[in-house]
Design a protein around this motif. Structure first.
Motif, PDB file in Angstrom:
ATOM      1  N   ALA A   1      -2.956   3.585  -0.884  1.00 16.36           N
ATOM      2  CA  ALA A   1      -3.056   2.655  -2.013  1.00 16.36           C
ATOM      3  C   ALA A   1      -1.747   2.654  -2.777  1.00 16.36           C
ATOM      4  O   ALA A   1      -1.089   3.697  -2.920  1.00 16.36           O
ATOM      5  CB  ALA A   1      -4.207   3.058  -2.938  1.00 16.36           C
TER       6      ALA A   1
ATOM      7  N   ALA B   1     -11.508  12.485  -0.206  1.00 17.32           N
ATOM      8  CA  ALA B   1     -11.239  11.246  -0.931  1.00 17.32           C
ATOM      9  C   ALA B   1     -10.922  11.567  -2.378  1.00 17.32           C
ATOM     10  O   ALA B   1     -11.362  12.590  -2.925  1.00 17.32           O
ATOM     11  CB  ALA B   1     -12.447  10.305  -0.855  1.00 17.32           C
TER      12      ALA B   1
ATOM     13  N   ARG C   1      -7.627   8.602   0.714  1.00 15.53           N
ATOM     14  CA  ARG C   1      -8.784   9.022   1.512  1.00 15.53           C
ATOM     15  C   ARG C   1      -8.293   9.302   2.928  1.00 15.53           C
ATOM     16  O   ARG C   1      -7.359   8.656   3.401  1.00 15.53           O
ATOM     17  CB  ARG C   1      -9.851   7.928   1.531  1.00 15.53           C
TER      18      ARG C   1
ATOM     19  N   GLU D   1      -8.943  -2.890   2.531  1.00 16.57           N
ATOM     20  CA  GLU D   1     -10.305  -2.491   2.201  1.00 16.57           C
ATOM     21  C   GLU D   1     -10.407  -2.233   0.701  1.00 16.57           C
ATOM     22  O   GLU D   1      -9.484  -1.664   0.102  1.00 16.57           O
ATOM     23  CB  GLU D   1     -10.685  -1.230   2.976  1.00 16.57           C
TER      24      GLU D   1
ATOM     25  N   LEU E   1     -11.955  -0.170  -2.225  1.00 16.93           N
ATOM     26  CA  LEU E   1     -12.606   1.111  -2.458  1.00 16.93           C
ATOM     27  C   LEU E   1     -12.675   1.373  -3.957  1.00 16.93           C
ATOM     28  O   LEU E   1     -11.754   1.041  -4.701  1.00 16.93           O
ATOM     29  CB  LEU E   1     -11.811   2.252  -1.803  1.00 16.93           C
TER      30      LEU E   1
ATOM     31  N   TRP F   1      -6.270   6.065   4.348  1.00 17.79           N
ATOM     32  CA  TRP F   1      -6.318   4.941   3.421  1.00 17.79           C
ATOM     33  C   TRP F   1      -5.184   5.126   2.414  1.00 17.79           C
ATOM     34  O   TRP F   1      -5.158   6.113   1.667  1.00 17.79           O
ATOM     35  CB  TRP F   1      -7.651   4.878   2.690  1.00 17.79           C
TER      36      TRP F   1
ATOM     37  N   ARG G   1      -5.268   3.649  11.327  1.00 21.45           N
ATOM     38  CA  ARG G   1      -5.781   4.586  12.324  1.00 21.45           C
ATOM     39  C   ARG G   1      -4.604   5.183  13.085  1.00 21.45           C
ATOM     40  O   ARG G   1      -3.730   4.471  13.567  1.00 21.45           O
ATOM     41  CB  ARG G   1      -6.729   3.869  13.283  1.00 21.45           C
TER      42      ARG G   1
ATOM     43  N   THR H   1      -7.980   8.623  10.350  1.00 23.68           N
ATOM     44  CA  THR H   1      -7.947   7.386   9.575  1.00 23.68           C
ATOM     45  C   THR H   1      -7.436   7.716   8.182  1.00 23.68           C
ATOM     46  O   THR H   1      -7.935   8.645   7.534  1.00 23.68           O
ATOM     47  CB  THR H   1      -9.338   6.738   9.486  1.00 23.68           C
TER      48      THR H   1
ATOM     49  N   CYS I   1       0.804  -1.223   0.000  1.00 21.76           N
ATOM     50  CA  CYS I   1       0.000   0.000   0.000  1.00 21.76           C
ATOM     51  C   CYS I   1       0.835   1.269   0.000  1.00 21.76           C
ATOM     52  O   CYS I   1       0.314   2.347  -0.306  1.00 21.76           O
ATOM     53  CB  CYS I   1      -0.901   0.051   1.234  1.00 21.76           C
TER      54      CYS I   1
ATOM     55  N   ALA J   1      -6.581  -1.440  -0.529  1.00 19.71           N
ATOM     56  CA  ALA J   1      -6.131  -0.240   0.168  1.00 19.71           C
ATOM     57  C   ALA J   1      -5.913  -0.586   1.639  1.00 19.71           C
ATOM     58  O   ALA J   1      -6.627  -1.412   2.217  1.00 19.71           O
ATOM     59  CB  ALA J   1      -7.171   0.868   0.042  1.00 19.71           C
ATOM     60  N   CYS J   2      -4.905   0.016   2.245  1.00 20.35           N
ATOM     61  CA  CYS J   2      -4.618  -0.221   3.657  1.00 20.35           C
ATOM     62  C   CYS J   2      -5.253   0.883   4.496  1.00 20.35           C
ATOM     63  O   CYS J   2      -4.982   2.073   4.273  1.00 20.35           O
ATOM     64  CB  CYS J   2      -3.111  -0.232   3.904  1.00 20.35           C
ATOM     65  N   ARG J   3      -6.081   0.481   5.443  1.00 24.19           N
ATOM     66  CA  ARG J   3      -6.728   1.450   6.341  1.00 24.19           C
ATOM     67  C   ARG J   3      -5.939   1.510   7.646  1.00 24.19           C
ATOM     68  O   ARG J   3      -5.754   0.498   8.324  1.00 24.19           O
ATOM     69  CB  ARG J   3      -8.174   1.053   6.615  1.00 24.19           C
TER      70      ARG J   3
END
Length: 240
Positions: free
Chosen positions: A207, A229, A214, A174, A176, A205, A190, A203, A44, A186-188
């Motif tokens: 890619a 985003a 995002r 995730e 998207l 995201w 936090r 948070t 990512c 995509a890596c989310r």
């Protein structure tokens, strides 16, 4: 990371010239099927210079441009995620990161004034290293020092050091679809900053090749105060 790229180093196994060189094989010469490689956090966080897109303005205005580049920061060429005002060529910030042997090293960022002049440079110490071995649900706490240098304006020449500690939790992959493009892994992540009583978690995201596609920032009460985003892709290298 004040919001807040790296070209991912693709580690490849050597292909054997013959099955015997690999320590054996079937007598009939047929090779065994390969096992698909599972995505990792490293997938990512790569940067692909030449990628360009726009992201929605958190305040509802014109979408802002983003461009992935390779350029010098602290004397070394690094990957950068450059934010542009209203999709013009006027820079608002540039954030730098690259992959190291122990993980992804975030180097720092530059903020620009309304005229596009470099205003503030922040250099992160070597404690800002995100381990690539994190699996979904795991977290890393990073302690580092920001060296903040004022480059222009009335405070030009002033420098201060600020100690920071952040915990990054890899919440998982995730899928998207943004700007008509499907980002399948995509890596989310936090992000929580220790001692920050004003801001809540952010948070992000990430890619592959695109950096942050995002983001969502909250306050101490958990209310969303800013989010954005990707909404249109304007340039992508052929290899992506």
């Amino acid at each position: 990371m004040k919001f807040p790229r790296t070209k991912t180093l693709l580690l490849t196994a050597a292909v054997c010239a013959a099955l015997a060189a690999c320590g054996g094989g079937d007598d009939d010469g047929e090779s065994s099927p390969t096992t698909p490689v599972a995505p990792t956090l490293a997938n990512c966080l790569g940067i692909a210079a030449g990628v360009k897109y726009t992201m929605t303005d958190p305040e509802g205005g014109t979408s802002d441009g983003v461009q992935m580049v390779d350029e010098p920061f602290e004397g070394v060429t690094r990957g950068a995620m450059v934010s542009l005002e209203d999709a013009t060529a006027l820079r608002t910030s540039a954030m730098y990161w690259s992959e190291q042997s122990g993980g992804v090293r975030f180097w720092g960022f530059i903020r620009y004034d309304q005229a596009g002049v470099a205003e503030t440079k922040v250099v992160h110490s070597d404690g800002f290293l995100l381990p690539l071995g994190l699996q979904a649900g795991q977290a890393a706490t990073m302690s580092y020092v920001d060296t903040v240098s004022e480059l222009s304006g009335s405070n030009a020449g002033q420098t201060q050091a600020i100690a920071r500690q952040e915990t990054w939790t890899f919440e998982g992959f995730e899928a998207l679809t943004l700007g008509g493009h499907a980002f399948t892994n995509a890596c989310r992540i936090r992000v929580v900053e220790a001692g920050n009583t004003t801001d809540g978690p952010s948070t992000l995201w990430f890619a592959q090749g695109f950096g942050v596609i995002r983001f969502r920032h909250t306050d101490s009460a958990g209310q969303v105060v800013a989010e954005s985003a990707l909404d249109a892709i304007t340039a992508v290298p052929l290899e992506l």
